[in-house]
Design a protein around this motif. Structure first.
Motif, short mmCIF file in Angstrom:
data_model
loop_
_atom_site.label_atom_id
_atom_site.label_comp_id
_atom_site.label_asym_id
_atom_site.label_seq_id
_atom_site.Cartn_x
_atom_site.Cartn_y
_atom_site.Cartn_z
N ALA A 109 -6.57 -11.95 5.34
CA ALA A 109 -5.83 -10.71 5.51
C ALA A 109 -5.65 -10.06 4.13
O ALA A 109 -5.39 -10.75 3.13
CB ALA A 109 -4.48 -10.97 6.16
N GLY A 110 -5.81 -8.73 4.09
CA GLY A 110 -5.75 -8.02 2.82
C GLY A 110 -4.35 -7.66 2.36
O GLY A 110 -4.02 -7.81 1.17
N HIS A 111 -3.51 -7.17 3.28
CA HIS A 111 -2.15 -6.79 2.88
C HIS A 111 -1.39 -7.95 2.23
O HIS A 111 -0.71 -7.74 1.21
CB HIS A 111 -1.36 -6.29 4.11
N PRO A 112 -1.48 -9.18 2.76
CA PRO A 112 -0.77 -10.28 2.12
C PRO A 112 -1.22 -10.57 0.69
O PRO A 112 -0.43 -11.07 -0.11
CB PRO A 112 -1.08 -11.47 3.05
N ILE A 113 -2.48 -10.29 0.36
CA ILE A 113 -2.94 -10.49 -1.01
C ILE A 113 -2.18 -9.56 -1.96
O ILE A 113 -1.67 -9.99 -3.01
CB ILE A 113 -4.46 -10.24 -1.12
N GLY A 152 -5.77 -2.66 6.67
CA GLY A 152 -6.38 -3.35 5.53
C GLY A 152 -7.52 -4.26 5.90
O GLY A 152 -8.58 -4.28 5.24
N SER A 153 -7.38 -5.01 6.99
CA SER A 153 -8.43 -5.95 7.39
C SER A 153 -9.69 -5.25 7.88
O SER A 153 -10.77 -5.85 7.91
CB SER A 153 -7.90 -6.89 8.49
N ALA A 154 -9.57 -3.97 8.24
CA ALA A 154 -10.73 -3.21 8.72
C ALA A 154 -11.49 -2.52 7.59
O ALA A 154 -12.58 -1.97 7.82
CB ALA A 154 -10.29 -2.16 9.74
N PHE A 158 0.84 -1.19 0.00
CA PHE A 158 0.00 0.00 0.00
C PHE A 158 0.88 1.25 0.00
O PHE A 158 0.61 2.24 0.71
CB PHE A 158 -0.99 0.01 1.17
N THR A 159 1.91 1.20 -0.79
CA THR A 159 2.81 2.33 -0.97
C THR A 159 3.61 2.12 -2.25
O THR A 159 3.73 0.98 -2.73
CB THR A 159 3.78 2.48 0.22
N ARG A 160 4.15 3.18 -2.80
CA ARG A 160 5.08 3.06 -3.92
C ARG A 160 6.49 3.46 -3.51
O ARG A 160 7.39 3.50 -4.34
CB ARG A 160 4.62 3.94 -5.09
N GLN A 161 6.66 3.77 -2.23
CA GLN A 161 7.96 4.21 -1.72
C GLN A 161 8.53 3.17 -0.77
O GLN A 161 7.83 2.69 0.13
CB GLN A 161 7.84 5.55 -1.00
N ILE A 162 9.78 2.84 -0.94
CA ILE A 162 10.45 1.91 -0.06
C ILE A 162 10.48 2.48 1.37
O ILE A 162 10.53 3.69 1.56
CB ILE A 162 11.88 1.63 -0.58
N PHE A 163 10.39 1.60 2.36
CA PHE A 163 10.38 1.95 3.78
C PHE A 163 9.09 2.66 4.20
O PHE A 163 9.08 3.35 5.22
CB PHE A 163 11.59 2.80 4.17
N SER A 164 8.03 2.50 3.43
CA SER A 164 6.71 3.00 3.81
C SER A 164 5.74 1.83 3.82
O SER A 164 6.11 0.70 3.53
CB SER A 164 6.24 4.09 2.84
N GLY A 165 4.48 2.09 4.15
CA GLY A 165 3.48 1.04 4.14
C GLY A 165 3.75 -0.06 5.14
O GLY A 165 4.41 0.14 6.16
N ASP A 197 -5.94 6.60 4.01
CA ASP A 197 -4.53 6.46 4.41
C ASP A 197 -4.41 6.24 5.91
O ASP A 197 -5.35 6.43 6.67
CB ASP A 197 -3.68 7.65 3.95
N ARG A 198 -3.25 5.76 6.32
CA ARG A 198 -2.92 5.56 7.73
C ARG A 198 -1.44 5.90 7.90
O ARG A 198 -0.65 5.86 6.96
CB ARG A 198 -3.17 4.12 8.18
N GLY A 199 -1.08 6.25 9.13
CA GLY A 199 0.31 6.58 9.41
C GLY A 199 0.68 7.98 8.96
O GLY A 199 -0.11 8.69 8.33
#
Length: 307
Positions: A74-78, A236-238, A11-18, A262-264
């Motif tokens: 879980a959504g993020h793993p998909i 993601g799961s929420a 859920f990001t396009r930048q390394i060290f995010s998401g 967004d979050r964070g």
């Protein structure tokens, strides 16, 4: 045996995010006990173990583990798994959009991978829900006490706090401002003394319709008794519960809605989730959750026989 694994930021396009997700693309020989020990060793929010594509059904089975337990959905793993498998060439990208099916413990998940120049760009999965919405919620004063906020900071004009479950119950709470979401602190003592435990909610999704970024419509954060006071876990799961929450209000007309959440913070692994929902005022709700990912690392793990 030696097993390749990859780590993707999701859920990001930048390394060290998401959110950081580990993916083992060729995990057929691993036992459940081994998978759990590996997830504990890596100590990421989620680790995915993928079996080879079934030649008859075309499905790929994916099992998801946190450091503590196996997770049925879980959504993020998909997002991470589709992106990694496409990036390493295990999934052949066919044109602009490539469809596939993952099988989690909770059932099949339809996935679309968007690609450009032969590389994955955005991954989107579909869920069909039968949400349960309960308008019984703690009072504004109770919410203020166990979230360490002022009653005036809650949005009681357009929205209201509601309990929503799509298999896992969330207490969804609206506030006016981004800054309120960021400064909230969960107080377990006042939570336990309020009516909140009677709702069966295990986590609170706090949200604001105001964000600091033009690419998001809502800012969100999870809090609760199992979440550390300074933690900001993936949301993601929420998102299925959040989509159902929005559709529960009378001002939401029938139609297809597209929005981003967004979050964070920028310095705290910010994520951006893209949602579509088909609101038909029916018991069932179809949502599509999409996001980008970036490959961060790959490694090799030597795994002994742990059984």
């Amino acid at each position: 045996m030696k097993y390749h694994y990859y780590i993707a930021d999701v859920f990001t396009r930048q390394i060290f995010s998401g959110a950081q997700i580990a993916v083992f693309p060729y995990a057929d020989a691993l036992s459940r006990q081994q998978m759990q020990k590996i997830a504990c060793e890596l100590n990421l929010s989620e680790t995915v173990f993928v079996k080879k594509r079934d030649k008859l059904t075309g499905k790929r089975v994916m099992r998801v583990f946190s450091p503590q337990r196996e997770i049925d959905f879980a959504g993020h793993p998909i997002i991470a798994t589709a992106y990694v498998l496409a990036d390493i060439g295990d999934i052949e990208l066919a044109g602009a959009i490539t469809p596939l099916v993952f099988e989690q413990n909770a059932g099949d998940v339809e996935v679309n991978i968007s690609a450009q120049d032969g590389k994955p760009t955005l991954v989107q999965f579909t869920r069909k829900l039968a949400p349960v919405v309960d308008r019984f919620a703690p009072t504004t004063e109770e919410l203020a006490n166990f979230l360490s906020l002022q009653p005036s900071e809650f949005d009681t004009k357009k929205y209201s706090a509601r309990l929503v479950s799509c298999g896992f119950p969330y207490l969804i709470v609206p506030v006016f401002n981004y800054e309120t979401v960021r400064k909230a602190r969960f107080n377990y003592l006042t939570w336990s003394q309020s009516s909140a435990p009677q709702t069966a909610a295990q986590e609170i999704l706090l949200f604001s319709p105001k964000t600091l970024h033009p690419d998001a419509n809502f800012h969100t954060r999870l809090l609760g008794s199992r979440i550390g006071i300074h933690e900001d876990p993936p949301v993601g799961s929420a998102m299925p519960a959040f989509a159902a929450y929005l559709c529960s209000f009378d001002f939401m007309q029938k139609g297809t809605y597209t929005f981003s959440v967004d979050r964070g913070e920028d310095k705290n692994r910010r994520s951006v989730l893209h949602l579509e929902m088909d609101h038909k005022r029916l018991e069932n709700l179809t949502i599509r959750v999409g996001g980008e990912a970036v490959l961060v690392a790959e490694g090799m793990m030597t795994i002994p026989d742990l059984d």
